[in-house]
Design a protein around this motif. Sequence first.
Motif, PDB file in Angstrom:
ATOM      1  N   GLU A  66      24.046  37.637  61.206  1.00  0.00           N
ATOM      2  CA  GLU A  66      23.368  36.349  61.095  1.00  0.00           C
ATOM      3  C   GLU A  66      23.787  35.431  62.242  1.00  0.00           C
ATOM      4  N   GLN A  67      25.075  35.446  62.589  1.00  0.00           N
ATOM      5  CA  GLN A  67      25.579  34.574  63.649  1.00  0.00           C
ATOM      6  C   GLN A  67      24.988  34.916  65.015  1.00  0.00           C
ATOM      7  N   VAL A  68      24.686  36.199  65.223  1.00  0.00           N
ATOM      8  CA  VAL A  68      24.133  36.617  66.524  1.00  0.00           C
ATOM      9  C   VAL A  68      22.628  36.883  66.431  1.00  0.00           C
ATOM     10  N   ASN A  69      22.004  36.421  65.352  1.00  0.00           N
ATOM     11  CA  ASN A  69      20.557  36.577  65.134  1.00  0.00           C
ATOM     12  C   ASN A  69      20.099  38.024  65.236  1.00  0.00           C
ATOM     13  N   SER A  70      20.862  38.902  64.615  1.00  0.00           N
ATOM     14  CA  SER A  70      20.532  40.329  64.622  1.00  0.00           C
ATOM     15  C   SER A  70      20.224  40.773  63.197  1.00  0.00           C
ATOM     16  N   PHE A  71      19.173  40.211  62.641  1.00  0.00           N
ATOM     17  CA  PHE A  71      18.830  40.473  61.242  1.00  0.00           C
ATOM     18  C   PHE A  71      18.389  41.911  61.009  1.00  0.00           C
ATOM     19  N   ASP A  72      17.745  42.514  62.014  1.00  0.00           N
ATOM     20  CA  ASP A  72      17.326  43.908  61.869  1.00  0.00           C
ATOM     21  C   ASP A  72      18.534  44.823  61.691  1.00  0.00           C
ATOM     22  N   ASP A  73      19.610  44.545  62.423  1.00  0.00           N
ATOM     23  CA  ASP A  73      20.827  45.343  62.256  1.00  0.00           C
ATOM     24  C   ASP A  73      21.411  45.158  60.867  1.00  0.00           C
ATOM     25  N   SER A  74      21.395  43.941  60.377  1.00  0.00           N
ATOM     26  CA  SER A  74      21.906  43.672  59.038  1.00  0.00           C
ATOM     27  C   SER A  74      21.120  44.464  57.994  1.00  0.00           C
ATOM     28  N   ILE A  75      19.814  44.461  58.131  1.00  0.00           N
ATOM     29  CA  ILE A  75      18.963  45.230  57.214  1.00  0.00           C
ATOM     30  C   ILE A  75      19.309  46.706  57.299  1.00  0.00           C
ATOM     31  N   LYS A  76      19.523  47.189  58.521  1.00  0.00           N
ATOM     32  CA  LYS A  76      19.876  48.596  58.721  1.00  0.00           C
ATOM     33  C   LYS A  76      21.184  48.937  58.012  1.00  0.00           C
ATOM     34  N   TYR A  77      22.198  48.069  58.105  1.00  0.00           N
ATOM     35  CA  TYR A  77      23.485  48.334  57.454  1.00  0.00           C
ATOM     36  C   TYR A  77      23.335  48.384  55.939  1.00  0.00           C
ATOM     37  N   GLU A  82      30.782  41.001  55.646  1.00  0.00           N
ATOM     38  CA  GLU A  82      31.128  40.385  56.929  1.00  0.00           C
ATOM     39  C   GLU A  82      30.166  40.837  58.023  1.00  0.00           C
ATOM     40  N   MET A  83      29.705  42.088  57.935  1.00  0.00           N
ATOM     41  CA  MET A  83      28.722  42.571  58.910  1.00  0.00           C
ATOM     42  C   MET A  83      27.444  41.733  58.817  1.00  0.00           C
ATOM     43  N   ALA A  84      27.013  41.453  57.609  1.00  0.00           N
ATOM     44  CA  ALA A  84      25.815  40.635  57.428  1.00  0.00           C
ATOM     45  C   ALA A  84      26.030  39.242  58.014  1.00  0.00           C
ATOM     46  N   PHE A  85      27.220  38.676  57.773  1.00  0.00           N
ATOM     47  CA  PHE A  85      27.529  37.353  58.314  1.00  0.00           C
ATOM     48  C   PHE A  85      27.487  37.364  59.839  1.00  0.00           C
TER      49      PHE A  85
END
Length: 167
Positions: free
Chosen positions: A143-154, A137-140
């Motif tokens: 993606e919705q807020v265009n924060s791909f760097d954060d997703s990669i970090k998680y 869900e964090m990745a989703f």
Amino acid sequence: IISNYITSGKLNKATIAIENAKSQHPQSVDLFLLEAEVLTYTNKHNEALMVIDKATGIDPFNVELISLKAHIYSQLGFFNKAIRVLKKATEIATENVDELYLDIALEYENTGHYNKALRYLKLSRKANPDNQHALFEMAFCCEQVNSFDDSIKYYKEYIDNDPYSAT
């Protein structure tokens, strides 16, 4: 018996069994929970909420009751009410708090508040780092807020903690 009837979709028989059981155990919160569950399955949400309120009078700190109430509110589209109820549950819960935080996040997702959802997903992962549903869900949300760097970090943090995870 009641759970078996519910699982097999025999809700009329489940209702009869619940009424028989309640005549013997009128203060059983578990029976109220099952009754509310059956009422929810049959789209009798308002009746289910009344049953939950009655059971809450018996056991006001029952997290399952509070959580079911929130899920009913969510099904009715009252996402903000569901969030308030779930937040109350986190204050009294002693276990599975990560699931409550995840439920709050999902309600925020329902309202399109992805940054707020991320806040609760982080709390969920902090309470249980192995909660993979929260990670997805964090990745989703990222993606919705265009924060791909954060997703990669998680995901990198997850891999660092469990490098052999198939996930």
